[in-house]
Design a protein around this motif. Structure first.
Motif, mmCIF file in Angstrom:
data_model
loop_
_atom_site.group_PDB
_atom_site.id
_atom_site.type_symbol
_atom_site.label_atom_id
_atom_site.label_comp_id
_atom_site.label_asym_id
_atom_site.label_seq_id
_atom_site.Cartn_x
_atom_site.Cartn_y
_atom_site.Cartn_z
ATOM 1 N N SER A 112 9.236 118.504 -18.175
ATOM 2 C CA SER A 112 8.239 119.047 -19.097
ATOM 3 C C SER A 112 8.913 119.447 -20.394
ATOM 4 O O SER A 112 10.119 119.692 -20.436
ATOM 5 N N SER A 113 8.119 119.559 -21.444
ATOM 6 C CA SER A 113 8.633 120.012 -22.728
ATOM 7 C C SER A 113 9.057 121.476 -22.608
ATOM 8 O O SER A 113 8.242 122.336 -22.266
ATOM 9 N N ILE A 114 10.300 121.752 -22.902
ATOM 10 C CA ILE A 114 10.812 123.113 -22.739
ATOM 11 C C ILE A 114 10.136 124.097 -23.695
ATOM 12 O O ILE A 114 9.772 125.196 -23.266
ATOM 13 N N PRO A 115 9.914 123.753 -24.984
ATOM 14 C CA PRO A 115 9.219 124.714 -25.850
ATOM 15 C C PRO A 115 7.805 125.048 -25.354
ATOM 16 O O PRO A 115 7.402 126.218 -25.371
ATOM 17 N N GLU A 116 7.065 124.052 -24.895
ATOM 18 C CA GLU A 116 5.712 124.310 -24.369
ATOM 19 C C GLU A 116 5.775 125.131 -23.087
ATOM 20 O O GLU A 116 4.986 126.054 -22.895
ATOM 21 N N LEU A 117 6.708 124.783 -22.213
ATOM 22 C CA LEU A 117 6.860 125.480 -20.943
ATOM 23 C C LEU A 117 7.206 126.952 -21.162
ATOM 24 O O LEU A 117 6.603 127.841 -20.564
ATOM 25 N N THR A 118 8.174 127.233 -22.043
ATOM 26 C CA THR A 118 8.574 128.619 -22.278
ATOM 27 C C THR A 118 7.477 129.411 -22.973
ATOM 28 O O THR A 118 7.260 130.579 -22.650
ATOM 29 N N GLU A 119 6.777 128.785 -23.903
ATOM 30 C CA GLU A 119 5.683 129.492 -24.571
ATOM 31 C C GLU A 119 4.572 129.829 -23.582
ATOM 32 O O GLU A 119 4.022 130.935 -23.592
ATOM 33 N N ASN A 120 4.264 128.889 -22.716
ATOM 34 C CA ASN A 120 3.246 129.116 -21.686
ATOM 35 C C ASN A 120 3.691 130.243 -20.744
ATOM 36 O O ASN A 120 2.896 131.117 -20.387
ATOM 37 N N MET A 121 4.981 130.239 -20.351
ATOM 38 C CA MET A 121 5.506 131.278 -19.473
ATOM 39 C C MET A 121 5.448 132.644 -20.160
ATOM 40 O O MET A 121 5.043 133.634 -19.545
ATOM 41 N N GLN A 122 5.841 132.709 -21.434
ATOM 42 C CA GLN A 122 5.810 133.972 -22.170
ATOM 43 C C GLN A 122 4.390 134.536 -22.235
ATOM 44 O O GLN A 122 4.169 135.714 -21.980
ATOM 45 N N LYS A 123 3.443 133.689 -22.565
ATOM 46 C CA LYS A 123 2.057 134.134 -22.691
ATOM 47 C C LYS A 123 1.514 134.595 -21.336
ATOM 48 O O LYS A 123 0.877 135.645 -21.245
ATOM 49 N N THR A 124 1.780 133.826 -20.302
ATOM 50 C CA THR A 124 1.284 134.172 -18.967
ATOM 51 C C THR A 124 1.849 135.519 -18.507
ATOM 52 O O THR A 124 1.100 136.389 -18.049
ATOM 53 N N VAL A 125 3.160 135.694 -18.637
ATOM 54 C CA VAL A 125 3.801 136.934 -18.197
ATOM 55 C C VAL A 125 3.308 138.105 -19.046
ATOM 56 O O VAL A 125 2.950 139.160 -18.513
ATOM 57 N N HIS A 126 3.270 137.924 -20.354
ATOM 58 C CA HIS A 126 2.823 138.981 -21.260
ATOM 59 C C HIS A 126 1.415 139.450 -20.901
ATOM 60 O O HIS A 126 1.172 140.648 -20.716
ATOM 61 N N ASP A 127 0.493 138.499 -20.810
ATOM 62 C CA ASP A 127 -0.909 138.844 -20.542
ATOM 63 C C ASP A 127 -1.078 139.463 -19.153
ATOM 64 O O ASP A 127 -1.807 140.450 -18.995
ATOM 65 N N GLN A 128 -0.417 138.902 -18.158
ATOM 66 C CA GLN A 128 -0.559 139.394 -16.788
ATOM 67 C C GLN A 128 -0.039 140.826 -16.649
ATOM 68 O O GLN A 128 -0.693 141.673 -16.057
ATOM 69 N N VAL A 129 1.126 141.104 -17.204
ATOM 70 C CA VAL A 129 1.710 142.448 -17.081
ATOM 71 C C VAL A 129 0.864 143.469 -17.831
ATOM 72 O O VAL A 129 0.581 144.552 -17.312
ATOM 73 N N GLU A 130 0.436 143.135 -19.038
ATOM 74 C CA GLU A 130 -0.399 144.073 -19.799
ATOM 75 C C GLU A 130 -1.726 144.321 -19.104
ATOM 76 O O GLU A 130 -2.213 145.445 -19.054
ATOM 77 N N GLU A 131 -2.329 143.268 -18.553
ATOM 78 C CA GLU A 131 -3.629 143.405 -17.904
ATOM 79 C C GLU A 131 -3.544 144.235 -16.628
ATOM 80 O O GLU A 131 -4.363 145.113 -16.380
ATOM 81 N N ILE A 132 -2.521 143.986 -15.813
ATOM 82 C CA ILE A 132 -2.427 144.659 -14.520
ATOM 83 C C ILE A 132 -1.912 146.092 -14.652
ATOM 84 O O ILE A 132 -2.421 147.004 -14.000
ATOM 85 N N THR A 133 -0.900 146.316 -15.497
ATOM 86 C CA THR A 133 -0.299 147.651 -15.580
ATOM 87 C C THR A 133 -0.907 148.521 -16.675
ATOM 88 O O THR A 133 -0.840 149.741 -16.589
ATOM 89 N N GLY A 134 -1.455 147.901 -17.703
ATOM 90 C CA GLY A 134 -1.964 148.669 -18.828
ATOM 91 C C GLY A 134 -0.855 149.151 -19.753
ATOM 92 O O GLY A 134 -1.089 149.960 -20.643
ATOM 93 N N ILE A 135 0.345 148.656 -19.557
ATOM 94 C CA ILE A 135 1.498 149.045 -20.374
ATOM 95 C C ILE A 135 1.718 147.960 -21.424
ATOM 96 O O ILE A 135 1.754 146.777 -21.094
ATOM 97 N N PRO A 136 1.873 148.335 -22.691
ATOM 98 C CA PRO A 136 2.106 147.317 -23.715
ATOM 99 C C PRO A 136 3.448 146.615 -23.516
ATOM 100 O O PRO A 136 4.442 147.245 -23.174
ATOM 101 N N VAL A 137 3.438 145.314 -23.720
ATOM 102 C CA VAL A 137 4.655 144.504 -23.623
ATOM 103 C C VAL A 137 5.087 144.168 -25.041
ATOM 104 O O VAL A 137 4.346 143.527 -25.788
ATOM 105 N N SER A 138 6.275 144.619 -25.428
ATOM 106 C CA SER A 138 6.728 144.377 -26.792
ATOM 107 C C SER A 138 7.319 142.987 -26.967
ATOM 108 O O SER A 138 7.153 142.374 -28.017
ATOM 109 N N SER A 139 8.011 142.479 -25.930
ATOM 110 C CA SER A 139 8.563 141.128 -26.047
ATOM 111 C C SER A 139 8.833 140.533 -24.678
ATOM 112 O O SER A 139 9.093 141.251 -23.708
#
Length: 158
Positions: A112-139
C-alpha cells in the motif's frame, strides 16, 4: 568490613601514630562518601516523579475519572491495527499540556502507499482516542520501521 575489623582491634596491625592517623582519616572519608551516596539513592527511590504521569485525570460533574496511559496505549494499538496494510504496531503515549502525544511504530506490508496508509492510521487513532476518552490529542506521530519480508519458498522438484 576490613575497616570495622581494623578499628575494633580484631586484626592485629602494627601502625605508628602517623600511619594510624592516615588510616582513620581514610576510613572516615570513605564512610562519609558511602553515607552521602546512600542518602542520594534513598531520595531518588522515595521521591515522586513530578513530570511523569501514569494516568490522565478528568473531572466531571459526578466526580473524578482516571484513565491509565496503558489503557490509552492499548486503545491506540487496537485502532492502528485496524488499518489495512499494517502488520506489527507498537504505541507510546505521553501527556503534555496541550493533550496527548501519541507515537506509533509500525511495520507495513509494502503493498500500500505509505503516505496514504500513515495518514489513514493517524486520523483513525486521533479520532478514536478523542471520541472514546474525551481527551484532546495534540499529535499522532507514525514511524514506519520496515516492511514485512515475505519468506522465500523454494519449489520442490519431484
Amino acid at each position: 568490613m576490613l575497616a570495622i575489623l581494623l578499628l575494633s582491634g580484631k586484626v592485629p596491625v602494627e601502625l605508628n601514630d602517623r600511619n594510624e592517623q592516615n588510616l582513620y582519616i581514610t576510613i572516615v572519608i570513605v564512610a562519609v562518601i558511602l553515607f552521602l551516596l546512600s542518602i542520594r539513592f534513598f531520595y531518588l527511590s522515595v521521591r515522586s516523579e513530578r513530570g511523569h504521569h501514569h494516568s490522565v485525570h478528568q473531572r466531571t460533574e459526578f466526580g473524578d475519572i482516571q484513565i491509565s496511559l496503558e489503557t490509552i496505549e492499548n486503545m491506540c494499538l487496537k485502532s492502528a491495527e485496524r488499518t489495512k496494510g499494517v502488520r506489527d504496531v507498537k504505541t507510546r503515549v505521553r501527556v503534555i499540556e496541550s493533550g496527548l502525544e501519541i507515537m506509533i511504530r509500525a511495520i507495513v506490508d509494502g503493498e500500500s502507499s505509505i503516505p496514504e496508509l500513515t495518514e489513514n492510521m493517524q486520523k483513525t487513532v486521533h479520532d478514536q482516542v478523542e471520541e472514546i476518552t474525551g481527551i484532546p490529542v495534540s499529535s499522532v506521530s507514525v514511524f514506519i520501521a520496515n516492511i514485512v519480508q515475505s519468506p522465500a519458498f523454494k519449489s520442490r522438484v519431484e
